[in-house]
Each structure stands twice: as structure tokens, then as C-alpha cells.
Motif scaffolding. Structure first.
Motif, PDB file in Angstrom:
ATOM      1  N   MET A  44       5.379  -4.142  -0.007  1.00 11.97           N
ATOM      2  CA  MET A  44       5.247  -5.204   0.987  1.00 11.97           C
ATOM      3  C   MET A  44       5.074  -6.511   0.224  1.00 11.97           C
ATOM      4  O   MET A  44       3.997  -6.785  -0.312  1.00 11.97           O
ATOM      5  N   SER A  45       6.145  -7.303   0.163  1.00  9.36           N
ATOM      6  CA  SER A  45       6.109  -8.521  -0.650  1.00  9.36           C
ATOM      7  C   SER A  45       5.432  -9.663   0.088  1.00  9.36           C
ATOM      8  O   SER A  45       5.330  -9.669   1.310  1.00  9.36           O
ATOM      9  N   GLN A  49       9.049  -9.507   3.050  1.00  8.56           N
ATOM     10  CA  GLN A  49      10.042  -8.445   2.927  1.00  8.56           C
ATOM     11  C   GLN A  49       9.366  -7.109   2.687  1.00  8.56           C
ATOM     12  O   GLN A  49       8.351  -7.031   2.003  1.00  8.56           O
ATOM     13  N   ASN A  50       9.938  -6.058   3.252  1.00  7.45           N
ATOM     14  CA  ASN A  50       9.525  -4.685   2.975  1.00  7.45           C
ATOM     15  C   ASN A  50      10.651  -4.028   2.193  1.00  7.45           C
ATOM     16  O   ASN A  50      11.780  -3.954   2.673  1.00  7.45           O
ATOM     17  N   ILE A  51      10.350  -3.574   0.990  1.00  9.46           N
ATOM     18  CA  ILE A  51      11.367  -3.039   0.084  1.00  9.46           C
ATOM     19  C   ILE A  51      11.076  -1.573  -0.183  1.00  9.46           C
ATOM     20  O   ILE A  51       9.987  -1.220  -0.648  1.00  9.46           O
ATOM     21  N   VAL A  52      12.047  -0.706   0.112  1.00 11.32           N
ATOM     22  CA  VAL A  52      11.905   0.731  -0.137  1.00 11.32           C
ATOM     23  C   VAL A  52      11.997   0.975  -1.636  1.00 11.32           C
ATOM     24  O   VAL A  52      12.908   0.485  -2.309  1.00 11.32           O
ATOM     25  N   ILE A  53      11.038   1.735  -2.164  1.00  9.56           N
ATOM     26  CA  ILE A  53      11.061   2.145  -3.573  1.00  9.56           C
ATOM     27  C   ILE A  53      11.795   3.478  -3.644  1.00  9.56           C
ATOM     28  O   ILE A  53      11.313   4.486  -3.129  1.00  9.56           O
ATOM     29  N   ASN A  54      12.977   3.477  -4.250  1.00 10.10           N
ATOM     30  CA  ASN A  54      13.775   4.697  -4.362  1.00 10.10           C
ATOM     31  C   ASN A  54      13.192   5.635  -5.411  1.00 10.10           C
ATOM     32  O   ASN A  54      12.625   5.177  -6.409  1.00 10.10           O
ATOM     33  N   ASN A  62       3.191  -5.971 -10.279  1.00 12.80           N
ATOM     34  CA  ASN A  62       2.405  -7.195 -10.408  1.00 12.80           C
ATOM     35  C   ASN A  62       0.974  -6.877  -9.993  1.00 12.80           C
ATOM     36  O   ASN A  62       0.767  -6.109  -9.053  1.00 12.80           O
ATOM     37  N   ALA A  63       0.009  -7.450 -10.645  1.00 14.13           N
ATOM     38  CA  ALA A  63      -1.376  -7.289 -10.196  1.00 14.13           C
ATOM     39  C   ALA A  63      -1.468  -7.802  -8.762  1.00 14.13           C
ATOM     40  O   ALA A  63      -0.953  -8.874  -8.449  1.00 14.13           O
ATOM     41  N   GLY A  64      -2.078  -7.029  -7.892  1.00 17.93           N
ATOM     42  CA  GLY A  64      -2.249  -7.437  -6.508  1.00 17.93           C
ATOM     43  C   GLY A  64      -1.122  -7.031  -5.575  1.00 17.93           C
ATOM     44  O   GLY A  64      -1.142  -7.387  -4.404  1.00 17.93           O
ATOM     45  N   ASP A  65      -0.125  -6.285  -6.075  1.00 19.31           N
ATOM     46  CA  ASP A  65       0.955  -5.818  -5.208  1.00 19.31           C
ATOM     47  C   ASP A  65       0.406  -4.938  -4.090  1.00 19.31           C
ATOM     48  O   ASP A  65      -0.605  -4.248  -4.272  1.00 19.31           O
ATOM     49  N   TYR A  66       1.109  -4.934  -2.962  1.00 19.55           N
ATOM     50  CA  TYR A  66       0.757  -4.090  -1.818  1.00 19.55           C
ATOM     51  C   TYR A  66       1.875  -3.096  -1.564  1.00 19.55           C
ATOM     52  O   TYR A  66       3.050  -3.480  -1.530  1.00 19.55           O
ATOM     53  N   PHE A  67       1.484  -1.841  -1.380  1.00 20.39           N
ATOM     54  CA  PHE A  67       2.431  -0.769  -1.065  1.00 20.39           C
ATOM     55  C   PHE A  67       1.894   0.008   0.132  1.00 20.39           C
ATOM     56  O   PHE A  67       0.693   0.025   0.390  1.00 20.39           O
ATOM     57  N   ALA A  68       2.799   0.666   0.841  1.00 23.09           N
ATOM     58  CA  ALA A  68       2.411   1.540   1.944  1.00 23.09           C
ATOM     59  C   ALA A  68       3.413   2.681   2.009  1.00 23.09           C
ATOM     60  O   ALA A  68       4.566   2.537   1.584  1.00 23.09           O
ATOM     61  N   ASP A  69       2.972   3.813   2.515  1.00 25.84           N
ATOM     62  CA  ASP A  69       3.922   4.890   2.771  1.00 25.84           C
ATOM     63  C   ASP A  69       4.183   4.942   4.272  1.00 25.84           C
ATOM     64  O   ASP A  69       3.315   4.609   5.071  1.00 25.84           O
ATOM     65  N   MET A  70       5.411   5.302   4.617  1.00 22.39           N
ATOM     66  CA  MET A  70       5.823   5.334   6.021  1.00 22.39           C
ATOM     67  C   MET A  70       6.744   6.523   6.233  1.00 22.39           C
ATOM     68  O   MET A  70       7.421   6.962   5.303  1.00 22.39           O
ATOM     69  N   PRO A  71       6.783   7.025   7.481  1.00 20.11           N
ATOM     70  CA  PRO A  71       7.710   8.119   7.742  1.00 20.11           C
ATOM     71  C   PRO A  71       9.148   7.659   7.524  1.00 20.11           C
ATOM     72  O   PRO A  71       9.471   6.495   7.747  1.00 20.11           O
TER      73      PRO A  71
END
Length: 76
Positions: A44-45, A49-54, A62-71
């Protein structure tokens, strides 16, 4: 010396182990995040933008990056 970057995954602070260039494999990131293979891992930038990590990617953290998992969204 072990290098980590402080990030947030599903609202929880985690320290992600990275190499000397700040990179981590998507599989290692999923492992640290506790995300199983049936869900997508999303970066989650800050610009909205929401970018899928393949699964086969190398990811710069980057320090402080945000990630989430989703169905996974399956269209048919």
C-alpha cells in the motif's frame, strides 16, 4: 550483521530481514508476514496505489512500508 527494515503488515509492526541492497524475496516477505499462498500480498503505497507483490519477485523494502494480505480476486 543482520539488516532489517521496520514495516507494517496488516497493521502490525514487523522487522523484515533484507540484504545489503534493501531487497527481500517475495517468498521470504510472505513468510515473515504470515501470509499463505492462497492470498495476495499487497504493498500500500503512500500515493494511494495498491501493488500486488508477485510470488517470484524481489522486493525493495523502505522503512515504514505498509503491506496487507487480501483474498485473491478471481474473475470468471
Amino acid at each position: 550483521m543482520r539488516i532489517t527494515r521496520r514495516s507494517f503488515i496488516n497493521g502490525q509492526e514487523v522487522h523484515i530481514p533484507v540484504d545489503e541492497n534493501g531487497m527481500v524475496s517475495a517468498s521470504r516477505l510472505r513468510e515473515v508476514a504470515g501470509v499463505d499462498g492462497s492470498r495476495d500480498l499487497i504493498r500500500m503505497s503512500k500515493d494511494g496505489q495498491n501493488i500486488v507483490i508477485n510470488p517470484d519477485e524481489e522486493v525493495f523494502i523502505n522503512a515504514g512500508d505498509y503491506f496487507a494480505d487480501m483474498p485473491r480476486n478471481i474473475r470468471g
